[in-house]
Every structure is written in structure tokens, then in C-alpha cells.
Design a protein around this motif. Structure first.
Motif, PDB file in Angstrom:
ATOM      1  N   ARG A   1       0.949  -1.251  -0.091  1.00  0.00           N
ATOM      2  CA  ARG A   1      -0.079   0.058   0.031  1.00  0.00           C
ATOM      3  C   ARG A   1       0.871   1.184   0.026  1.00  0.00           C
ATOM      4  NH1 ARG A   1      -3.696  -2.296   4.027  1.00  0.00           N
ATOM      5  NH2 ARG A   1      -2.692  -1.190   5.421  1.00  0.00           N
TER       6      ARG A   1
ATOM      7  N   GLU B   1      -7.619   6.039   5.614  1.00  0.00           N
ATOM      8  CA  GLU B   1      -8.491   5.718   4.358  1.00  0.00           C
ATOM      9  C   GLU B   1      -9.026   7.037   3.640  1.00  0.00           C
ATOM     10  OE1 GLU B   1     -12.323   3.116   3.117  1.00  0.00           O
ATOM     11  OE2 GLU B   1     -11.784   3.033   4.973  1.00  0.00           O
ATOM     12  N   TRP B   2      -9.501   7.969   4.300  1.00  0.00           N
ATOM     13  CA  TRP B   2      -9.944   9.374   3.578  1.00  0.00           C
ATOM     14  C   TRP B   2      -8.970   9.791   2.677  1.00  0.00           C
ATOM     15  CZ3 TRP B   2      -7.780  14.078   3.899  1.00  0.00           C
ATOM     16  CH2 TRP B   2      -7.000  14.349   5.048  1.00  0.00           C
TER      17      TRP B   2
ATOM     18  N   GLU C   1      -7.039   8.277   0.640  1.00  0.00           N
ATOM     19  CA  GLU C   1      -6.952   7.465  -0.781  1.00  0.00           C
ATOM     20  C   GLU C   1      -8.331   7.948  -1.284  1.00  0.00           C
ATOM     21  OE1 GLU C   1      -4.687   5.883  -1.689  1.00  0.00           O
ATOM     22  OE2 GLU C   1      -3.561   6.258   0.125  1.00  0.00           O
ATOM     23  N   TRP C   2      -9.561   8.185  -0.673  1.00  0.00           N
ATOM     24  CA  TRP C   2     -10.690   8.707  -1.224  1.00  0.00           C
ATOM     25  C   TRP C   2     -10.458  10.057  -1.919  1.00  0.00           C
ATOM     26  CZ3 TRP C   2     -14.482   5.644  -2.757  1.00  0.00           C
ATOM     27  CH2 TRP C   2     -14.668   4.487  -2.108  1.00  0.00           C
TER      28      TRP C   2
ATOM     29  N   SER D   1      -5.281   4.599  -6.012  1.00  0.00           N
ATOM     30  CA  SER D   1      -6.062   4.644  -4.870  1.00  0.00           C
ATOM     31  C   SER D   1      -7.372   3.460  -4.566  1.00  0.00           C
ATOM     32  CB  SER D   1      -6.644   6.183  -4.960  1.00  0.00           C
ATOM     33  OG  SER D   1      -5.769   6.940  -5.005  1.00  0.00           O
ATOM     34  N   VAL D   2      -7.621   3.111  -5.934  1.00  0.00           N
ATOM     35  CA  VAL D   2      -8.901   2.107  -5.724  1.00  0.00           C
ATOM     36  C   VAL D   2      -8.186   0.924  -5.229  1.00  0.00           C
ATOM     37  CG1 VAL D   2     -10.238   0.592  -7.372  1.00  0.00           C
ATOM     38  CG2 VAL D   2     -10.335   3.007  -7.307  1.00  0.00           C
TER      39      VAL D   2
ATOM     40  N   GLU E   1      -5.678   0.711  -3.375  1.00  0.00           N
ATOM     41  CA  GLU E   1      -5.451   0.751  -1.819  1.00  0.00           C
ATOM     42  C   GLU E   1      -6.621   0.584  -1.188  1.00  0.00           C
ATOM     43  OE1 GLU E   1      -2.601   2.935   1.294  1.00  0.00           O
ATOM     44  OE2 GLU E   1      -2.546   3.560  -0.766  1.00  0.00           O
ATOM     45  N   ILE E   2      -7.817   1.111  -1.552  1.00  0.00           N
ATOM     46  CA  ILE E   2      -8.924   0.948  -0.844  1.00  0.00           C
ATOM     47  C   ILE E   2      -9.392  -0.301  -0.789  1.00  0.00           C
ATOM     48  CG2 ILE E   2     -11.572   1.783  -0.865  1.00  0.00           C
ATOM     49  CD1 ILE E   2     -10.448   4.412  -2.226  1.00  0.00           C
ATOM     50  N   TRP E   3      -9.307  -1.171  -1.958  1.00  0.00           N
ATOM     51  CA  TRP E   3      -9.823  -2.342  -1.915  1.00  0.00           C
ATOM     52  C   TRP E   3      -9.000  -3.190  -0.855  1.00  0.00           C
ATOM     53  CZ3 TRP E   3      -7.468  -7.158  -3.012  1.00  0.00           C
ATOM     54  CH2 TRP E   3      -8.405  -8.282  -3.050  1.00  0.00           C
TER      55      TRP E   3
ATOM     56  N   ILE F   1      -7.665  -2.309   1.819  1.00  0.00           N
ATOM     57  CA  ILE F   1      -8.181  -2.025   2.965  1.00  0.00           C
ATOM     58  C   ILE F   1      -9.257  -2.665   3.532  1.00  0.00           C
ATOM     59  CG2 ILE F   1      -9.274  -0.059   4.821  1.00  0.00           C
ATOM     60  CD1 ILE F   1      -7.352   1.821   2.892  1.00  0.00           C
ATOM     61  N   HIS F   2     -10.265  -2.805   2.601  1.00  0.00           N
ATOM     62  CA  HIS F   2     -11.618  -3.701   2.812  1.00  0.00           C
ATOM     63  C   HIS F   2     -11.407  -5.238   2.638  1.00  0.00           C
ATOM     64  CE1 HIS F   2     -13.764   0.094   3.589  1.00  0.00           C
ATOM     65  NE2 HIS F   2     -13.005   0.517   2.727  1.00  0.00           N
TER      66      HIS F   2
END
Length: 122
Positions: A11, A64-65, A67-68, A107-108, A110-112, A114-115
Motif C-alpha cells: 500500500r 483511508e480518507w 485515498e478517497w 487509490s482504488v 489501496e481502498i480495495w 483496506i476492505h
């Protein structure tokens, strides 16, 4: 199987990619010769700064924000040539689309991650 530490290392690689893309976007008006054209130059400078600042913030203390925000700015960079009316400037168009796409994908991903954390090694 990768451990959580190795996932965080990956990440942070995405944050470095975003930092590099932000820097490249920021310098693109001078390198590609459109610094005298207001709309694309200012969009590159502001977008590059926001992307780079979010990447630095994520490298220092991940949230996380960040990355958004980078994802939204990446998407805005992709559509900026048409919204701001400089799509006819091919070199500026490709700089915005290519760098915005890379930022958005990093970014997508990394967000993926995280979840969808990697399973713990046994």
C-alpha cells in the motif's frame, strides 16, 4: 501468504506512485509547454499539489480518507480536459488522462486492500 506488514508495504508503494504522479502533474505545464494556458496549467498545479499532499499524508500517517480524496482528484484530472475545454491540446490531454488514471487506479487498489485484508499467515 502475505502478512499484514507486506500488504502495508505494498500500500505504501501505491502512495509513492501517487506522490510521483502528483509531482509529474505539477511540473507538466512547464515540461510540456502549456504553462501559459491558464486552465490546464492551474488544473495541473492544483491537482498535482492535492495528489502529492494526500500521498505524503498517507505515507506519514495512513488514513483511508486520504485515498478517497486522491481517487476523486484522479478522476477529476481525467475529465478536466473536457470540462475545462482544453481537450484539443493533445499533450495536456494525455498528461491529465494518463496521470489521473494511474492515481485513480492506485487509490482504488489501496481502498480495495483496506476492505479486503490479506489472510493471516498460519
Amino acid at each position: 501468504m502475505p502478512s499484514e506488514t507486506s500488504w502495508r508495504g505494498f500500500r505504501s508503494a501505491q502512495d509513492w506512485i501517487n506522490l510521483i504522479c502528483g509531482a509529474l502533474l505539477f511540473i507538466s505545464p512547464w515540461v510540456m509547454g502549456f504553462s501559459g494556458v491558464t486552465a490546464p496549467a492551474w488544473a495541473a498545479w492544483v491537482g498535482g499539489i492535492v495528489i502529492a499532499v494526500m500521498a505524503i499524508a498517507a505515507l506519514v500517517q495512513f488514513a483511508e480518507w486520504e485515498e478517497w480524496v486522491a481517487l476523486v482528484v484522479g478522476v477529476l484530472m481525467i475529465v478536466a480536459p473536457w470540462v475545462l475545454g482544453f481537450a484539443a491540446m493533445t499533450y495536456a490531454l494525455w498528461a491529465f488522462v494518463a496521470l489521473g488514471l494511474i492515481v485513480a487506479l492506485a487509490s482504488v487498489s489501496e481502498i480495495w486492500m483496506i476492505h479486503n485484508p490479506a489472510p493471516a499467515a498460519r
